[in-house]
Structures are given as C-alpha cells and as structure tokens.
Write a protein that holds these residues in place. Structure first.
Motif, PDB file in Angstrom:
ATOM      1  N   LYS A 200       0.908  -1.295   0.209  1.00  0.00           N
ATOM      2  CA  LYS A 200      -0.188  -0.190  -0.015  1.00  0.00           C
ATOM      3  C   LYS A 200       0.797   1.245   0.096  1.00  0.00           C
ATOM      4  O   LYS A 200       0.388   2.392   0.219  1.00  0.00           O
ATOM      5  N   LYS A 201       2.238   1.398  -0.305  1.00  0.00           N
ATOM      6  CA  LYS A 201       3.016   2.481  -0.410  1.00  0.00           C
ATOM      7  C   LYS A 201       3.164   2.831  -1.752  1.00  0.00           C
ATOM      8  O   LYS A 201       2.872   2.012  -2.702  1.00  0.00           O
ATOM      9  N   PRO A 202       3.693   4.069  -2.201  1.00  0.00           N
ATOM     10  CA  PRO A 202       4.031   4.508  -3.368  1.00  0.00           C
ATOM     11  C   PRO A 202       5.053   3.698  -3.991  1.00  0.00           C
ATOM     12  O   PRO A 202       6.058   3.354  -3.551  1.00  0.00           O
ATOM     13  N   THR A 203       4.663   3.041  -5.387  1.00  0.00           N
ATOM     14  CA  THR A 203       5.497   2.338  -6.003  1.00  0.00           C
ATOM     15  C   THR A 203       5.690   2.374  -7.461  1.00  0.00           C
ATOM     16  O   THR A 203       4.745   2.669  -7.939  1.00  0.00           O
ATOM     17  N   ILE A 204       6.786   2.350  -7.862  1.00  0.00           N
ATOM     18  CA  ILE A 204       6.982   2.470  -9.437  1.00  0.00           C
ATOM     19  C   ILE A 204       7.500   1.247  -9.978  1.00  0.00           C
ATOM     20  O   ILE A 204       8.213   0.397  -9.365  1.00  0.00           O
ATOM     21  N   VAL A 205       6.678   0.607 -11.140  1.00  0.00           N
ATOM     22  CA  VAL A 205       7.041  -0.399 -11.547  1.00  0.00           C
ATOM     23  C   VAL A 205       7.541  -0.113 -12.943  1.00  0.00           C
ATOM     24  O   VAL A 205       6.749   0.604 -13.731  1.00  0.00           O
ATOM     25  N   ASN A 206       8.650  -0.827 -13.336  1.00  0.00           N
ATOM     26  CA  ASN A 206       9.014  -0.496 -14.744  1.00  0.00           C
ATOM     27  C   ASN A 206       9.726  -1.803 -15.222  1.00  0.00           C
ATOM     28  O   ASN A 206      10.183  -2.692 -14.430  1.00  0.00           O
ATOM     29  N   ASN A 207       9.695  -1.860 -16.374  1.00  0.00           N
ATOM     30  CA  ASN A 207      10.313  -3.229 -17.305  1.00  0.00           C
ATOM     31  C   ASN A 207      11.771  -3.199 -17.248  1.00  0.00           C
ATOM     32  O   ASN A 207      12.463  -1.865 -17.070  1.00  0.00           O
ATOM     33  N   VAL A 208      12.461  -4.237 -17.374  1.00  0.00           N
ATOM     34  CA  VAL A 208      13.977  -4.574 -17.435  1.00  0.00           C
ATOM     35  C   VAL A 208      14.541  -3.414 -18.273  1.00  0.00           C
ATOM     36  O   VAL A 208      15.491  -2.533 -17.755  1.00  0.00           O
ATOM     37  N   GLU A 209      13.985  -3.478 -19.665  1.00  0.00           N
ATOM     38  CA  GLU A 209      14.504  -2.530 -20.788  1.00  0.00           C
ATOM     39  C   GLU A 209      14.507  -1.099 -20.233  1.00  0.00           C
ATOM     40  O   GLU A 209      15.534  -0.351 -20.556  1.00  0.00           O
ATOM     41  N   THR A 210      13.530  -0.785 -19.699  1.00  0.00           N
ATOM     42  CA  THR A 210      13.115   0.610 -19.404  1.00  0.00           C
ATOM     43  C   THR A 210      14.486   1.122 -18.433  1.00  0.00           C
ATOM     44  O   THR A 210      14.882   2.295 -18.573  1.00  0.00           O
ATOM     45  N   LEU A 211      14.320   0.436 -17.243  1.00  0.00           N
ATOM     46  CA  LEU A 211      15.348   0.645 -16.254  1.00  0.00           C
ATOM     47  C   LEU A 211      16.800   0.744 -16.596  1.00  0.00           C
ATOM     48  O   LEU A 211      17.701   1.812 -16.309  1.00  0.00           O
ATOM     49  N   ALA A 212      17.209  -0.406 -17.577  1.00  0.00           N
ATOM     50  CA  ALA A 212      18.572  -0.447 -18.052  1.00  0.00           C
ATOM     51  C   ALA A 212      18.568   0.961 -19.109  1.00  0.00           C
ATOM     52  O   ALA A 212      19.889   1.482 -18.840  1.00  0.00           O
ATOM     53  N   ALA A 213      17.659   1.578 -19.844  1.00  0.00           N
ATOM     54  CA  ALA A 213      17.787   2.452 -20.478  1.00  0.00           C
ATOM     55  C   ALA A 213      18.054   3.838 -19.737  1.00  0.00           C
ATOM     56  O   ALA A 213      18.527   4.694 -20.315  1.00  0.00           O
ATOM     57  N   VAL A 214      17.802   3.640 -18.700  1.00  0.00           N
ATOM     58  CA  VAL A 214      17.925   4.996 -17.612  1.00  0.00           C
ATOM     59  C   VAL A 214      19.622   5.387 -17.652  1.00  0.00           C
ATOM     60  O   VAL A 214      20.023   6.733 -17.600  1.00  0.00           O
ATOM     61  N   VAL A 215      20.608   4.321 -18.049  1.00  0.00           N
ATOM     62  CA  VAL A 215      21.897   4.427 -17.722  1.00  0.00           C
ATOM     63  C   VAL A 215      22.252   5.301 -18.811  1.00  0.00           C
ATOM     64  O   VAL A 215      23.055   6.156 -18.527  1.00  0.00           O
ATOM     65  N   PRO A 216      22.109   5.053 -20.172  1.00  0.00           N
ATOM     66  CA  PRO A 216      22.471   5.855 -21.277  1.00  0.00           C
ATOM     67  C   PRO A 216      22.066   7.028 -21.268  1.00  0.00           C
ATOM     68  O   PRO A 216      22.638   8.149 -21.690  1.00  0.00           O
ATOM     69  N   ILE A 217      20.716   7.385 -20.620  1.00  0.00           N
ATOM     70  CA  ILE A 217      20.094   8.467 -20.666  1.00  0.00           C
ATOM     71  C   ILE A 217      20.734   9.568 -19.318  1.00  0.00           C
ATOM     72  O   ILE A 217      21.169  10.739 -19.990  1.00  0.00           O
ATOM     73  N   VAL A 218      21.063   9.074 -18.647  1.00  0.00           N
ATOM     74  CA  VAL A 218      21.869  10.063 -17.486  1.00  0.00           C
ATOM     75  C   VAL A 218      23.275  10.148 -18.041  1.00  0.00           C
ATOM     76  O   VAL A 218      23.830  11.163 -17.703  1.00  0.00           O
TER      77      VAL A 218
END
Ligand code: FMN
Length: 342
Positions: A200-218
């Motif tokens: 019941k707490k605030p939660t973000i669900v993201n796919n594997v590929e989405t989260l990995a893509a954060v690396v080149p974006i940052v």
C-alpha cells in the motif's frame, strides 16, 4: 541499422561480472547520478522521451512524477516477468548484463527516493535468477548496494523475487499481489501503484529494458537519447525475432526502423521456400499484421497503433503456413511456431 546503445558489450562473457562491467565504464554513470539532484534525473528522463518498454509505452519520467510527497517509503519494482510468448529480450539483458540493470535501478531508486527495490523474475528463468543474485551479492560486497551506495548518504537494498509461472503476474498489480505473498491477481485501478502499490506504499513498476535505458540517458543526457528513434518514440528498442527467418534473435534498433529491414536485412530474410504470411509485431497479445501491412510497418508505437496493432513488449514473429501440428507449440515457450489458419 543495429544501434547498440544497451547491447554494445553483450558479446563479452566477462561483462556479466562486476569487474568486467567496470572495465567497460560500468557504475560511472551511477557516480555521476549521485552528484545530481534526484529531480534533475527525472527531468533528464522526461527530456529523453523514454517510454516504458513493458508493453503500454507510458512515459517513464511522467510516471515517476506521479509519486506523492507524503513522506512514506517508496518502492521500485523491476518487472522481469517477461510472460509474453515470443519475447526473450529481458532474459538476454539479465543474463548478459545484470550489472547494467542493477545500475539503472539504483539510479532510478535515487531519482525517485526509493531505498528498496525488487526484481520480479519470471519463475522459469532459473539462469537469470541465479545470475542476478550473484551480481547483487557482488554489488553489496563492493559497496554499490547497501547502507551507503558508493560511499554516499544514499541507502539502497535490492532483492530478487522468483515468480511462479503465471502470465498475469506480469501485469503490475498482479505482480504486486504476488510479491505481497497473495494470490497473483490484479487489483482494481485506481489507485495506481505510484499512489498505492506494494504494501500500500507508493511504488514504481518498470520493465527491465526501461530501467536499463536510464543508464545511457543519464550518461549522455535526455536530448542525446532523442537522437535515436522518432519524435514520439525516441530511443532504441530490443526486438525478439523468432519464426522462419534465417537469423532469429534479439536486435537493438532505433524505434521507427522498418519491420521489413529487420526481417529481410538483420535477420537474413526467410528460410528457403518460405513466404511471409503475417507478423506478430509486439507479443502475442498484439494483433497480427498481414504481409502487406508488415512490409510498410515501422517499429514504433504510433505506426503500429495506426495499423490497429501495438508495439507491446517488442517481438517480431514471422508466421508461416503450413506447419506440422507437432511443431505448432515448440518445447521452448519462447519459440512458439504458430500455424496460421488456411
Ligand atoms: C496481462 C498483462 C501482462 C503483462 N506482462 C508484462 C510483462 O511480462 N513484463 C512487463 O514488463 N510488463 C508487463 N505488463 C505491463 C505491466 O503491467 C506494466 O505496465 C509495466 O511493467 C510497466 O513498465 P514500463 O512502464 O517500464 O513499461 C503486462 C500487462 C498486462 C495487462
């Protein structure tokens, strides 16, 4: 045509280990991210136009902004259930580059203010589960996870949870129920997980590929990421190709790549004597494209939606006819061979 933003080093067996990953610059982006304000990271992700790679294509930065500022603990869940028949790109990412996913998750955790994350892995993926657990252990031992991420004030814990083989547990609220120890059944939305998710707490669900893509974006910035893909579907995407093509497999290409180029160029075309009948472009939940549609489709969210199908989880499956009944459903769930009704 192949654009290996995420998969550049996947051919190196040592990339799977912490040392091998670091040799290719691994965890440098996390170092950079920890010097940035969390809000600035969310802004970069928004600027990149990254859309969720798990199926619905929801803008990732926007989803992250929905988290309420109510002082409650926040959870980050990585959806690695990969239940869509024919899709096998998340498995590749977990098995070839577990630390890339872990790095993307810690950066995302820092951005959204989460101290605890879980990777919910499809139960049948024994090897992915083993590799991820090993990588997480290495990351703890090296001070990359735990009380003080890379010596900073940021604490982040991560765990792997093995699913039990239910397709519905890939749906985010079904996954949350399963993670909570309940029957893996979806919950009514709203409330959406960002408001009331795991425990019941605030939660973000993201796919594997989405989260990995954060690396080149940052690493390169949101604007640089937009150099790839189309205006409304920026970046690169992994497509799992199966069926009677010469070279089936996973291919990372810019969104907007013509489907015919993937099939006839990257995959070497159809096997001798075969003709293209139809293609499932985005997982078996995605409506089938006819041969004529497939020849003019581009692999982006807009084009496939206009054709009445969808990009889904990124799968390109050539459908052939006729096939002996025995091969209609192959032994490997991820290599289904469909028989198209005559
Ligand atoms: C029946 C069903 C099954 C799903 N299975 C998966 C899955 O296996 N993996 C996944 O990432 N998303 C799956 N999704 C989508 C998730 O509910 C969710 O939208 C996604 O994990 C969000 O991540 P993203 O924003 O990074 O795409 C499924 C959705 C439905 C309705």
């Amino acid at each position: 045509m192949e654009t290996k933003l995420l998969t550049e080093h996947y051919h190196l067996p040592q990339y799977r280990s912490l040392d091998g990953y670091k040799k290719q610059g691994g965890y440098k982006v996390l170092e950079k991210a920890l010097k940035m304000e969390p809000k600035a990271i969310i802004e970069e992700v928004k600027a990149s136009g990254l859309r969720g790679r798990g199926g619905a294509g929801f803008p990732t930065g926007t989803k992250w902004s929905f988290l309420p500022n109510n002082g409650e603990p926040r959870y980050l869940l990585c959806n690695a259930d990969e239940g869509e028949p024919g899709t096998f790109k998340d498995r590749l990412m977990m098995e070839k580059a577990p630390h890339q996913l872990i790095e993307g998750m810690i950066i995302s955790g820092w951005a959204i203010g989460s101290h605890k994350s879980y990777i919910y892995v499809r139960g049948e993926y024994n090897e992915s589960i083993r590799i991820l657990r090993e990588a997480i252990k290495e990351a703890y031992a090296a001070g990359i996870l735990g009380e003080s991420v890379l010596g900073s004030k940021f604490k982040h814990d991560m765990d792997v949870y093995a699913g039990a083989g239910a397709y519905i547990c890939g749906e985010e609220t079904g996954m949350i129920s399963s993670l909570e120890g309940l029957k893996g059944q979806p919950k009514l939305k709203p409330p959406f997980p960002a408001i009331q998710g795991y425990l019941k707490k605030p939660t973000i669900v993201n796919n594997v590929e989405t989260l990995a893509a954060v690396v080149p974006i940052v690493d390169q910035g949101g604007a640089a990421y937009r150099k790839y893909g189309t205006e409304k579907s920026p970046g690169t995407k992994l497509f799992s190709v199966s069926g009677n093509v010469m070279r089936p497999g996973n291919y990372e290409v810019p969104l907007g790549t013509p489907l015919k180029d993937i099939i006839f160029d990257l995959c070497g075309g159809l096997k001798p004597g075969r003709t293209l009948k139809a293609v499932i472009p985005g997982g078996s939940s995605a409506p089938v494209l006819t041969q004529e549609e497939a020849m003019r489709a581009t692999m982006d969210y807009e084009c496939l939606a206009q054709m009445g199908s969808m990009l889904g989880s990124g799968l390109t499956q050539e459908i052939r006819s006729p096939a002996p009944l025995a091969t209609q459903y192959g032994a490997d769930r991820h290599c289904y061979k469909y028989q198209f009704p005559e």
